[in-house]
Scaffold this motif. Structure first.
Motif, PDB file in Angstrom:
ATOM      1  N   GLN A 177       6.489   4.997  -3.661  1.00 55.02           N
ATOM      2  CA  GLN A 177       5.789   4.029  -2.800  1.00 55.02           C
ATOM      3  C   GLN A 177       5.213   4.707  -1.557  1.00 55.02           C
ATOM      4  O   GLN A 177       4.091   4.391  -1.136  1.00 55.02           O
ATOM      5  CB  GLN A 177       6.761   2.908  -2.397  1.00 55.02           C
ATOM      6  N   MET A 178       5.964   5.655  -1.000  1.00 56.25           N
ATOM      7  CA  MET A 178       5.443   6.373   0.171  1.00 56.25           C
ATOM      8  C   MET A 178       4.259   7.251  -0.225  1.00 56.25           C
ATOM      9  O   MET A 178       3.283   7.377   0.526  1.00 56.25           O
ATOM     10  CB  MET A 178       6.556   7.227   0.797  1.00 56.25           C
TER      11      MET A 178
ATOM     12  N   ASP B 293       1.318   5.037  -0.616  1.00 58.24           N
ATOM     13  CA  ASP B 293       0.851   4.572   0.703  1.00 58.24           C
ATOM     14  C   ASP B 293       0.203   5.682   1.526  1.00 58.24           C
ATOM     15  O   ASP B 293      -0.279   5.442   2.638  1.00 58.24           O
ATOM     16  CB  ASP B 293       2.031   3.993   1.500  1.00 58.24           C
TER      17      ASP B 293
ATOM     18  N   THR C 220       5.430   1.455 -10.563  1.00 57.10           N
ATOM     19  CA  THR C 220       6.588   1.153  -9.714  1.00 57.10           C
ATOM     20  C   THR C 220       7.538   0.130 -10.347  1.00 57.10           C
ATOM     21  O   THR C 220       8.743   0.191 -10.118  1.00 57.10           O
ATOM     22  CB  THR C 220       6.124   0.635  -8.339  1.00 57.10           C
TER      23      THR C 220
ATOM     24  N   THR D 178       1.740   8.359   2.814  1.00 56.10           N
ATOM     25  CA  THR D 178       2.602   8.839   3.908  1.00 56.10           C
ATOM     26  C   THR D 178       2.501  10.354   4.036  1.00 56.10           C
ATOM     27  O   THR D 178       2.423  11.074   3.038  1.00 56.10           O
ATOM     28  CB  THR D 178       4.074   8.451   3.614  1.00 56.10           C
TER      29      THR D 178
ATOM     30  N   GLU E  17       0.976   3.280  -8.509  1.00 56.07           N
ATOM     31  CA  GLU E  17       1.439   1.953  -8.101  1.00 56.07           C
ATOM     32  C   GLU E  17       1.732   1.078  -9.318  1.00 56.07           C
ATOM     33  O   GLU E  17       2.627   0.225  -9.292  1.00 56.07           O
ATOM     34  CB  GLU E  17       0.388   1.276  -7.213  1.00 56.07           C
TER      35      GLU E  17
ATOM     36  N   LEU F 289      -3.025   6.792  -6.400  1.00 56.67           N
ATOM     37  CA  LEU F 289      -2.888   5.340  -6.299  1.00 56.67           C
ATOM     38  C   LEU F 289      -2.536   4.714  -7.642  1.00 56.67           C
ATOM     39  O   LEU F 289      -1.992   3.603  -7.700  1.00 56.67           O
ATOM     40  CB  LEU F 289      -4.184   4.720  -5.753  1.00 56.67           C
TER      41      LEU F 289
END
Length: 259
Positions: free
Chosen positions: A114-115, A118, A101, A120, A98, A95
């Motif tokens: 980003q994935m 998140d 980014t 993913t 982030e 995390l």
């Protein structure tokens, strides 16, 4: 700017001009014929409009610009950035990426990070990134196809121009003095077609194919790196894996610097 492309064009045109200048009995005026140039260049572009939709032809200037200004990423900095992300994820958790980014300029890396942030699923993440690659591959293929098409039609219109010149010349056979100059003008269109095809558009297509291959290698490295981060691999292991895409003397990392 791609210095090899510009240098190759300057060298090619320069050699042709030099050959005309030093050839016995030749003159630059004998190699200039506006109607022949119009038949070759105009005809090749007109045929390309028939072969492609208008929207694709509007990309023509952008494709030409890509030949001279490819905007290619070097692989080594990309590997260094991914290893940095792996170290952050290993030390502070995924995390923590982030906060990075806003510093990422490559939209493809940004999408992957980003994935990952998140959470993913790895398989879904790879599927989305590879779909993105396929979309880019389609655009690259269209740009190369555009250059290939113009390069393929130019010699054909050169031959058409030559045939037109021969017909005009044969129509004036009652004037023997006009036969020689008429034949020379007829052959100019074939020369123009060969030059336009082999000095410009076919090399442009080959250069676009080369850049496309290089870009996909970078994106393949990005996918493998981001998936490894998502799976929690050790940063040193990720670095070693990604370094295999580079020649030995260009590899990144402290171990390779020491070597």
């Amino acid at each position: 700017m791609d210095k090899a492309t510009a240098g190759g064009l300057v060298a090619g045109v320069g050699l042709l001009l030099l050959a005309i200048a030093i050839a016995p009995g030749s003159s630059f005026a004998a190699f200039i014929d506006i109607p022949s140039a119009a038949v070759v260049v105009g005809g090749a572009i007109a045929a390309s409009f028939i072969a492609f939709p208008g929207a694709a032809m509007l990309l023509f200037p952008k494709v030409i610009k890509k030949v001279f200004f490819p905007g290619q990423q070097d692989l080594a900095p990309v590997i260094s950035q991914i290893v940095e992300f792996a170290e952050i994820a290993r030390r502070d958790g995924i995390l923590a990426l982030e906060s990075k980014t806003e510093e990422i300029q490559d939209p493809f890396i940004l999408l992957g990070v980003q994935m990952a942030v998140d959470g993913t699923d790895v398989d879904l993440m790879e599927q989305i990134l590879r779909t993105e690659m396929e979309a880019v591959a389609g655009r690259h293929k269209n740009g190369k196809s555009l250059m290939d098409t113009v390069g393929r039609y130019a010699p054909a219109f050169g031959m058409i121009g030559t045939l037109m010149g021969l017909i005009i010349m044969l129509g004036n056979m009652d004037d023997p003095e006009a036969i020689g100059p008429g034949m020379a003008v007829a052959l100019i269109t074939t020369l123009y077609g060969a030059i336009v095809s082999n000095l410009f558009f076919l090399p442009f297509a080959d250069k676009l194919a080369y850049y496309s291959k290089q870009e996909f290698q970078v994106r393949e490295v990005i996918i493998k790196g981001l998936i490894a981060i998502q799976e929690g691999d050790n940063p040193r292991v990720i670095e070693q894996k990604l370094n295999t895409f580079l020649p030995q003397d260009q590899r990144v990392g402290k171990d390779n610097e020491a070597a």
